[in-house]
Design a protein around this motif. Structure first.
Motif, PDB file in Angstrom:
ATOM      1  N   ASP A  50      61.331  37.312  31.787  1.00 57.53           N
ATOM      2  CA  ASP A  50      61.216  37.039  31.348  1.00 57.53           C
ATOM      3  C   ASP A  50      61.149  35.480  30.976  1.00 57.53           C
ATOM      4  N   GLN A  51      62.405  34.664  30.662  1.00 55.41           N
ATOM      5  CA  GLN A  51      62.640  33.157  31.284  1.00 55.41           C
ATOM      6  C   GLN A  51      62.438  32.630  32.533  1.00 55.41           C
ATOM      7  N   TRP A  52      62.495  33.082  33.202  1.00 60.21           N
ATOM      8  CA  TRP A  52      61.955  32.515  34.391  1.00 60.21           C
ATOM      9  C   TRP A  52      60.153  32.203  34.111  1.00 60.21           C
ATOM     10  N   ILE A  53      59.149  33.177  33.359  1.00 62.56           N
ATOM     11  CA  ILE A  53      57.696  32.975  33.177  1.00 62.56           C
ATOM     12  C   ILE A  53      57.189  32.059  31.843  1.00 62.56           C
ATOM     13  N   PHE A  54      58.551  32.244  30.735  1.00 62.76           N
ATOM     14  CA  PHE A  54      57.946  30.949  29.403  1.00 62.76           C
ATOM     15  C   PHE A  54      58.684  29.800  30.130  1.00 62.76           C
ATOM     16  N   GLU A  55      59.261  29.232  30.963  1.00 62.65           N
ATOM     17  CA  GLU A  55      59.816  27.917  31.340  1.00 62.65           C
ATOM     18  C   GLU A  55      58.401  27.547  31.990  1.00 62.65           C
ATOM     19  N   PHE A  56      57.439  28.137  31.945  1.00 64.08           N
ATOM     20  CA  PHE A  56      56.507  26.974  32.709  1.00 64.08           C
ATOM     21  C   PHE A  56      55.804  26.495  31.186  1.00 64.08           C
ATOM     22  N   PHE A  57      55.988  26.992  29.656  1.00 63.67           N
ATOM     23  CA  PHE A  57      55.217  26.229  28.623  1.00 63.67           C
ATOM     24  C   PHE A  57      56.428  25.823  28.150  1.00 63.67           C
ATOM     25  N   GLU A  58      56.954  25.302  28.402  1.00 68.07           N
ATOM     26  CA  GLU A  58      58.227  24.920  27.302  1.00 68.07           C
ATOM     27  C   GLU A  58      58.014  22.827  27.044  1.00 68.07           C
ATOM     28  N   LYS A  59      57.307  22.651  28.194  1.00 65.40           N
ATOM     29  CA  LYS A  59      57.146  21.203  27.990  1.00 65.40           C
ATOM     30  C   LYS A  59      56.065  21.000  27.329  1.00 65.40           C
ATOM     31  N   ASN A  60      54.569  21.241  27.331  1.00 67.98           N
ATOM     32  CA  ASN A  60      53.132  21.317  26.425  1.00 67.98           C
ATOM     33  C   ASN A  60      52.896  22.579  25.585  1.00 67.98           C
ATOM     34  N   ALA A  61      54.295  23.283  25.837  1.00 72.85           N
ATOM     35  CA  ALA A  61      52.974  24.499  25.292  1.00 72.85           C
ATOM     36  C   ALA A  61      55.016  25.246  24.082  1.00 72.85           C
ATOM     37  N   PRO A  62      55.786  25.007  24.001  1.00 80.89           N
ATOM     38  CA  PRO A  62      56.956  25.598  23.458  1.00 80.89           C
ATOM     39  C   PRO A  62      56.463  26.759  22.583  1.00 80.89           C
ATOM     40  N   GLU A  63      55.550  26.387  21.634  1.00 80.73           N
ATOM     41  CA  GLU A  63      55.420  27.365  20.483  1.00 80.73           C
ATOM     42  C   GLU A  63      54.385  29.021  20.907  1.00 80.73           C
ATOM     43  N   LEU A  64      53.993  28.994  22.479  1.00 82.94           N
ATOM     44  CA  LEU A  64      53.754  29.587  23.847  1.00 82.94           C
ATOM     45  C   LEU A  64      55.075  30.668  23.133  1.00 82.94           C
ATOM     46  N   ILE A  65      55.842  30.094  23.461  1.00 86.02           N
ATOM     47  CA  ILE A  65      57.597  30.681  23.590  1.00 86.02           C
ATOM     48  C   ILE A  65      57.515  31.696  22.816  1.00 86.02           C
TER      49      ILE A  65
END
Length: 494
Positions: free
Chosen positions: A104-119
Motif C-alpha cells: 500500500d505504501q508504494w501505491i499511495f506514494e503517487f498521491f502524496e504530492k498533489n492529493a494527500p487527502e486520499l491517503i
C-alpha cells in the motif's frame, strides 16, 4: 431476445431515471454543495475502491454467472453452489487485505504530492472495496436468474438518491465532511443488505453449507476460471477507471473534479449498453453451455447495431447541449474546461457500444483464458498512455488515453472472436447508422439557436428527437428499433 428486450426495457427506464438523478447530482447539487477538492476526493475514493475490488473478488462474480446454470436444478444444488461462492469471497477479501498491507505504501506514494487527502481515507477505501465484492456477486446472482431490474434499481437509482440526500445534509452543516464520506460508504452496505433481503423475501436465496459435496474436479475448474477472469476484470477496470486516479495524482483533486463531471456526461451515452449487456450476459453464458452458437452470433450483431444507434442518439443530445449544460451549471465557468473531455469520452463510449457484447462472448466461451493476455497488455498500454499524455496535455491527455485504450481493446477482442468463432458484429447497417447519425448531428448543429440556455436546450433536444427518429423510421437500420417505434409510425401514418 424476447426476455432480453423486456428486461432491458425495464432496466433502461430505471437507468435513465438514475442518469437524470445522477445528472442533477453532478451538474447541480455536487458543484453547489461540495467544493472542487471535496468532490474530487469523493470520486477518487470510489474509483480506487472500484479498481481494488476485482483483486479481492478474484473472478467470483463472473464465476457465479458462468456456473449457475449448471447448478440451477433445485434449491439444494443452487444453494450449495452460492454458499460456496460467498464463503470463498470472505477468504479472498481477507487474503487481499493482508497482501495489500505489503504494497500500500508504494501505491499511495503517487498521491502524496498533489492529493494527500486520499491517503487519509485508506480504510474507508478498503471497506468500500470489500463491500463492492459482495455487491458484484449478488448482482451476478440476480443476472443469472434473468433479473437485472432489481440490481439496476438499487445501483442506478437508490444509491444516487442517497448521495443526493447526504450532499444536502452536509450542505446544511448537519454532518461534517468526514461523516459525509463515512455515510457514503454506508449507502453501499445498505444496498447490499437490501439485495439480500429481497432475495430472501422472494425465496430465491437458500444457504446450504454442505459445500464439500461439490466435486473436486468442479472446484478445480472454477478456481482456474477465477484466476483468468480476475486478471481480465482487473485489466478492464484499469482501462475504465485509472484515468481518474492518475488525474488526481498528477494534477490534484480540483482537476479531478472537473474531469469526473465531464466523464459523467460522456458515460451517459453508454446507458443503453448497460441494460442490453446485462441481460445478454446470462443468455450468452447459457447458449455456450448448450452449444448454441447461432444464437450468440445473432445477439452479437443485434447488440452492435442497436447499441450504436441508441448511443449515437444520446451522444448527439449531449454534445449539442454542452454549452447549455455548462451555462446553467452552478460555477459552470470553473468546470467548462471539461467540454472537450465530454466529446472524447463520449466517442470512446460510442465505439465501445458499436463493437457489441464482445467481452461477454469471450468470457463465457471456452476461450476465456486468452482474455487475460490482451486485457493485461491493454491495461499496461492505458497506464503508459496516461503517464505520457496527462503531464503533457492535462485533462485532454487523460481523455485521449481512454479513447485510444477503449478502441484498441475492442478491436483486439473483435479480431479474436472472428478468428476463433468466425463471426463479427458489423454489417452494412453499421455504416448506414453512422452516416444517418452524422447527418442528424450536422443538421441540428447548423440551425439558428436561442440565447437562453434552457430554452435553447429544449429546442435542440426536441429537434434532435424529431430528425433522428424520422431518419431511423425511413431508413430502418435496425429491425428491433423499428419495431419499438412502429406504433409512432402507424399513429402518424409515416
Amino acid at each position: 431476445m424476447g426476455v432480453i428486450i423486456k428486461q432491458s426495457a425495464y432496466a433502461s427506464i430505471i437507468n435513465y431515471i438514475g442518469v437524470a438523478i445522477g445528472a442533477v447530482n453532478m451538474i447541480f447539487l455536487f458543484p453547489e454543495f461540495l467544493s472542487k477538492e471535496e468532490l474530487g476526493l469523493t470520486k477518487a475514493m470510489i474509483s480506487m475502491a472500484v479498481i481494488l475490488s476485482p483483486f479481492a473478488q478474484v473472478g467470483l462474480a463472473r464465476s457465479t454467472l458462468r456456473y449457475f446454470p449448471r447448478f440451477n436444478k433445485g434449491p439444494n444444488s443452487s444453494g450449495r453452489f452460492f454458499t460456496f461462492v460467498l464463503i470463498m469471497a470472505f477468504f479472498t477479501i481477507t487474503l487481499f487485505i493482508g497482501f495489500f498491507q505489503l504494497i500500500d505504501q508504494w501505491i499511495f506514494e503517487f498521491f502524496e504530492k498533489n492529493a494527500p487527502e486520499l491517503i487519509h481515507q485508506y480504510w474507508l477505501i478498503i471497506i468500500l472495496a470489500a463491500i463492492m465484492v459482495y455487491i458484484s456477486i449478488f448482482e451476478a446472482y440476480f443476472k443469472a436468474q434473468l433479473n437485472v431490474v432489481i440490481p439496476t434499481f438499487i445501483r442506478e437509482f437508490l444509491l444516487r438518491i442517497l448521495s443526493s440526500l447526504l450532499a444536502f445534509i452536509y450542505f446544511l452543516d448537519v454532518i461534517s465532511f468526514e461523516w459525509f464520506l463515512r455515510f457514503s460508504i454506508a449507502t453501499y452496505a445498505f444496498s447490499l443488505l437490501l439485495m439480500i433481503l429481497i432475495l430472501l423475501f422472494k425465496g430465491q436465496l437458500r444457504f446450504d453449507f454442505s459445500i464439500f459435496h461439490l466435486k473436486k474436479s468442479f472446484i478445480k475448474e472454477m478456481m482456474k476460471y477465477m484466476v483468468f477472469i480476475m486478471a481480465g476484470a482487473v485489466g478492464s477496470v484499469i482501462v475504465l477507471q485509472i484515468d481518474q486516479l492518475m488525474v488526481t495524482g498528477f494534477l490534484g483533486l480540483k482537476e479531478n473534479a472537473v474531469y469526473v463531471i465531464a466523464f459523467f456526461m460522456g458515460t451517459v451515452i453508454e446507458i443503453p449498453r448497460r441494460s442490453i449487456s446485462q441481460m445478454s450476459d446470462a443468455i450468452i453464458a447459457n447458449a455456450f453451455e448448450n452449444e448454441r452458437l447461432d444464437e450468440i452470433k445473432k445477439i452479437y450483431k443485434q447488440s452492435s447495431i442497436n447499441q450504436l444507434i441508441l448511443g449515437s442518439f444520446v451522444f448527439i443530445l449531449v454534445v449539442i447541449n454542452l454549452d447549455n449544460i455548462y451555462a446553467i451549471m452552478p460555477s459552470g465557468d470553473d468546470y467548462s474546461s471539461g467540454k472537450l473531455i465530454v466529446i472524447i469520452i463520449g466517442l470512446s463510449k460510442l465505439i465501445n457500444m458499436g463493437f457489441g457484447v464482445n467481452s461477454e462472448i469471450i468470457i463465457s466461451s471456452k476461450h476465456y483464458k486468452s482474455n487475460i493476455y490482451f486485457v493485461l497488455i491493454l491495461a499496461t498500454l492505458t497506464i503508459g498512455l496516461n503517464v505520457i499524455l496527462i503531464p503533457k496535455y492535462g485533462l485532454t491527455g487523460a481523455a485521449l488515453a481512454t479513447f485510444a485504450s477503449v478502441f484498441l481493446f475492442n478491436l483486439i477482442k473483435m479480431i479474436y472472436i472472428y478468428y476463433k468463432l468466425q463471426f463479427h458484429p458489423f454489417s452494412i447497417h453499421t455504416l448506414s447508422a453512422v452516416l444517418l447519425s452524422g447527418l442528424c448531428f450536422f443538421i441540428v448543429s447548423i440551425v439558428p439557436q436561442f440565447s437562453n440556455p434552457i430554452l435553447n436546450g429544449a429546442y435542440l433536444s426536441i429537434l434532435t428527437v424529431m430528425i433522428f427518429g424520422l431518419l431511423m423510421l425511413f431508413f430502418k437500420p435496425s429491425k428491433e428499433i423499428t419495431k419499438i417505434i412502429q406504433p409512432i409510425r402507424d399513429k402518424f401514418n409515416l
